[in-house]
Write a protein that holds these residues in place. Structure first.
Motif, mmCIF file in Angstrom:
data_model
loop_
_atom_site.group_PDB
_atom_site.id
_atom_site.type_symbol
_atom_site.label_atom_id
_atom_site.label_comp_id
_atom_site.label_asym_id
_atom_site.label_seq_id
_atom_site.Cartn_x
_atom_site.Cartn_y
_atom_site.Cartn_z
ATOM 1 N N THR A 33 0.821 -1.215 0.000
ATOM 2 C CA THR A 33 0.000 0.000 0.000
ATOM 3 C C THR A 33 0.846 1.252 0.000
ATOM 4 O OG1 THR A 33 -0.048 -0.006 2.413
ATOM 5 C CG2 THR A 33 -1.833 -1.173 1.279
ATOM 6 N N GLY A 34 2.176 1.109 0.149
ATOM 7 C CA GLY A 34 3.034 2.283 0.219
ATOM 8 C C GLY A 34 3.211 2.766 1.638
ATOM 9 N N GLU A 35 2.663 2.032 2.624
ATOM 10 C CA GLU A 35 2.778 2.425 4.015
ATOM 11 C C GLU A 35 3.912 1.654 4.676
ATOM 12 O OE1 GLU A 35 -1.114 1.549 5.444
ATOM 13 O OE2 GLU A 35 -1.806 3.601 5.155
ATOM 14 N N LEU A 36 4.379 2.153 5.808
ATOM 15 C CA LEU A 36 5.402 1.476 6.588
ATOM 16 C C LEU A 36 4.719 0.656 7.664
ATOM 17 C CD1 LEU A 36 7.752 4.528 7.124
ATOM 18 C CD2 LEU A 36 8.033 2.719 5.465
ATOM 19 N N THR A 37 5.156 -0.579 7.861
ATOM 20 C CA THR A 37 4.637 -1.373 8.970
ATOM 21 C C THR A 37 5.796 -1.715 9.872
ATOM 22 O OG1 THR A 37 4.966 -3.421 7.739
ATOM 23 C CG2 THR A 37 2.815 -2.377 7.550
ATOM 24 N N VAL A 105 1.870 9.664 9.994
ATOM 25 C CA VAL A 105 1.082 8.566 10.553
ATOM 26 C C VAL A 105 -0.360 8.708 10.098
ATOM 27 C CG1 VAL A 105 0.375 7.382 12.656
ATOM 28 C CG2 VAL A 105 2.598 8.534 12.570
ATOM 29 N N SER A 106 -0.894 7.647 9.497
ATOM 30 C CA SER A 106 -2.263 7.680 8.999
ATOM 31 C C SER A 106 -3.247 7.476 10.143
ATOM 32 C CB SER A 106 -2.471 6.604 7.928
ATOM 33 O OG SER A 106 -2.284 5.317 8.492
ATOM 34 N N ASP A 107 -4.524 7.646 9.868
ATOM 35 C CA ASP A 107 -5.560 7.502 10.895
ATOM 36 C C ASP A 107 -5.588 6.104 11.494
ATOM 37 O OD1 ASP A 107 -6.303 10.110 10.502
ATOM 38 O OD2 ASP A 107 -7.934 9.639 9.108
ATOM 39 N N ASN A 108 -5.207 5.102 10.688
ATOM 40 C CA ASN A 108 -5.223 3.729 11.207
ATOM 41 C C ASN A 108 -3.910 3.346 11.886
ATOM 42 O OD1 ASN A 108 -3.463 3.429 9.098
ATOM 43 N ND2 ASN A 108 -4.776 2.045 7.896
ATOM 44 N N GLY A 109 -3.015 4.329 12.039
ATOM 45 C CA GLY A 109 -1.779 4.090 12.780
ATOM 46 C C GLY A 109 -0.589 3.680 11.937
ATOM 47 N N ASN A 110 -0.799 3.448 10.654
ATOM 48 C CA ASN A 110 0.320 3.073 9.784
ATOM 49 C C ASN A 110 1.180 4.291 9.450
ATOM 50 O OD1 ASN A 110 -0.238 0.315 9.571
ATOM 51 N ND2 ASN A 110 -1.746 0.671 7.945
ATOM 52 N N GLU A 111 2.443 4.036 9.218
ATOM 53 C CA GLU A 111 3.394 5.116 8.949
ATOM 54 C C GLU A 111 3.809 5.103 7.481
ATOM 55 O OE1 GLU A 111 5.987 3.488 11.696
ATOM 56 O OE2 GLU A 111 4.922 4.247 13.446
ATOM 57 N N TYR A 112 4.028 6.281 6.904
ATOM 58 C CA TYR A 112 4.391 6.389 5.495
ATOM 59 C C TYR A 112 5.201 7.660 5.283
ATOM 60 C CZ TYR A 112 0.581 9.803 5.445
ATOM 61 O OH TYR A 112 -0.224 10.876 5.721
ATOM 62 N N TYR A 113 5.932 7.711 4.171
ATOM 63 C CA TYR A 113 6.709 8.901 3.836
ATOM 64 C C TYR A 113 5.830 9.907 3.099
ATOM 65 C CZ TYR A 113 10.956 6.524 5.276
ATOM 66 O OH TYR A 113 11.921 5.889 6.022
ATOM 67 N N ASP A 114 5.949 11.161 3.488
ATOM 68 C CA ASP A 114 5.135 12.241 2.938
ATOM 69 C C ASP A 114 5.606 12.606 1.525
ATOM 70 O OD1 ASP A 114 3.863 14.644 2.331
ATOM 71 O OD2 ASP A 114 3.981 15.400 4.374
ATOM 72 N N ASP A 115 4.774 12.325 0.517
ATOM 73 C CA ASP A 115 5.139 12.635 -0.859
ATOM 74 C C ASP A 115 5.394 14.125 -1.061
ATOM 75 O OD1 ASP A 115 5.067 10.041 -1.710
ATOM 76 O OD2 ASP A 115 3.015 10.122 -2.462
ATOM 77 N N GLY A 116 4.635 14.936 -0.349
ATOM 78 C CA GLY A 116 4.814 16.384 -0.471
ATOM 79 C C GLY A 116 6.214 16.816 -0.055
ATOM 80 N N LYS A 117 6.742 16.192 1.011
ATOM 81 C CA LYS A 117 8.086 16.512 1.487
ATOM 82 C C LYS A 117 9.154 16.060 0.480
ATOM 83 C CE LYS A 117 7.231 18.506 5.415
ATOM 84 N NZ LYS A 117 7.636 19.913 5.651
ATOM 85 N N LEU A 118 8.941 14.893 -0.117
ATOM 86 C CA LEU A 118 9.894 14.394 -1.106
ATOM 87 C C LEU A 118 9.906 15.286 -2.342
ATOM 88 C CD1 LEU A 118 9.264 10.532 -0.957
ATOM 89 C CD2 LEU A 118 10.860 11.910 0.351
ATOM 90 N N ASN A 119 8.729 15.701 -2.789
ATOM 91 C CA ASN A 119 8.644 16.581 -3.952
ATOM 92 C C ASN A 119 9.267 17.943 -3.654
ATOM 93 O OD1 ASN A 119 7.313 14.590 -5.417
ATOM 94 N ND2 ASN A 119 5.284 15.330 -4.857
ATOM 95 N N GLU A 120 9.072 18.414 -2.434
ATOM 96 C CA GLU A 120 9.660 19.694 -2.033
ATOM 97 C C GLU A 120 11.184 19.600 -2.021
ATOM 98 O OE1 GLU A 120 9.672 22.768 1.829
ATOM 99 O OE2 GLU A 120 8.484 20.916 1.863
ATOM 100 N N TYR A 121 11.705 18.472 -1.555
ATOM 101 C CA TYR A 121 13.147 18.276 -1.519
ATOM 102 C C TYR A 121 13.713 18.261 -2.939
ATOM 103 C CZ TYR A 121 17.684 16.276 -0.316
ATOM 104 O OH TYR A 121 19.038 16.064 -0.164
ATOM 105 N N ALA A 122 13.036 17.550 -3.855
ATOM 106 C CA ALA A 122 13.479 17.490 -5.245
ATOM 107 C C ALA A 122 13.432 18.873 -5.888
ATOM 108 C CB ALA A 122 12.622 16.507 -6.034
ATOM 109 N N SER A 123 12.428 19.654 -5.538
ATOM 110 C CA SER A 123 12.315 21.022 -6.062
ATOM 111 C C SER A 123 13.484 21.879 -5.592
ATOM 112 C CB SER A 123 10.987 21.642 -5.616
ATOM 113 O OG SER A 123 10.889 22.986 -6.047
#
Length: 311
Positions: A33-37, A105-123
């Protein structure tokens, strides 16, 4: 008195965080799903400067609205690797603090990397490394330099592809060196095609060495079809193609377009090349080559190989 009380409370929180981190460590798995477990495992705490590195990380987490205990736990589990981005002769290091600050951290407690932060870094990388010079110089095979506008001769980062490369490295969860993806490079490649329109001469360089030179015939200047000078790149390659235009259909064995419908190709219908042929019996804009020379070019260029034309 109030300041001492706040400091005491702060130290108490940090001590609790350190205890939590020492009791439990976790590994990161990239879910479909693209989330971290996470899965709790026994591990020894590796933090030697909790009031420095971890303290700064937790402070950063609090400023981002992340619970201090949760942020400290994230740092313990995911702050054990870094990514080095090789940017030509320089490099950028994405360290643990930055990596952890990109986790959400999503509402169900799963962790994932913020795409917005990655895109900002690339910019930000693009703003730092994209070429800004007004012109660049190129040394011709005739021993003199020519100027080429930076609009066609510059470094341009492919921000989305670079962000994707960083994302893949993050989910791999290991220290490694990766490379950015460039939409355009500054043409300092050691393999390139050079064409003197004045001399009707083509040179092919591979790995910095000239491997072929040949006379050619370019666009008919008398009919306003002169081949435009400039910096281009090979867009595609194909064999046994029929080139079609108004009033003609020319079968060729080797086709290498670099500027719209203009490209390099063999011209077996010609008995001679070079000289002033282009002035009265030139092509519709393409660079006509002898069959054997077109074959050599085809076998040694690839999509993205620079093509430099000048008068």
């Amino acid at each position: 008195m109030k300041e001492k009380k706040i400091r005491k409370t702060w130290k108490g929180i940090l001590c609790l965080v350190i205890i939590v981190m020492m009791l439990c460590g976790s590994t990161m798995v990239f879910a479909e799903t693209g989330e971290l477990t996470t899965q709790c495992i026994d591990a020894n705490a590796f933090i030697s400067d909790p009031w420095g590195t971890v303290g700064n990380a937790i402070s950063n987490g609090i400023s981002n609205g992340v619970n201090a205990l949760r942020y400290g736990d994230l740092y313990r589990r995911y702050g054990d690797f870094s990514i080095t981005l090789q940017m030509g002769n320089g490099s950028e290091v994405i360290g643990p603090n930055t990596i952890v600050s990109w986790i959400r951290v999503s509402d169900n407690g799963n962790e994932y990397y913020d795409d917005g932060k990655l895109n900002e870094y690339a910019s930000n990388l693009a703003a730092k490394y994209n070429s800004t010079e007004t012109k660049n110089t190129f040394m011709t095979s005739y021993g003199y330099e020519i100027s080429i506008p930076s609009t066609t001769y510059s470094w341009v980062l492919n921000q989305q592809a670079t962000a994707n490369a960083i994302r893949n490295a993050l989910y791999a969860h290991q220290t490694q060196t990766i490379y950015p993806v460039w939409a355009q490079t500054a043409g300092n490649a050691s393999t390139y095609v050079e064409i003197s329109l004045t001399n009707q001469r083509l040179f092919l360089y591979k790995d910095g060495q000239q491997i072929m030179a040949t006379d050619v015939v370019t666009g008919n200047t008398a009919l306003g079809r002169g081949t435009p000078a400039g910096y281009y790149t090979i867009k595609s390659k194909s064999r046994n193609t029929v080139l079609r235009g108004e009033g003609y259909a020319s079968p060729v064995s080797y086709w290498m377009p670099f500027n719209g419908g203009i490209g390099l190709h063999d011209a077996t219908w010609r008995g001679s090349f070079g000289g002033t042929i282009y002035q009265y019996d030139g092509s519709h804009g393409c660079v006509n080559m002898p069959l054997d020379k077109a074959r050599i070019a085809y076998e040694n260029v690839s999509v993205g190989t620079p093509v430099i034309l000048y008068w």
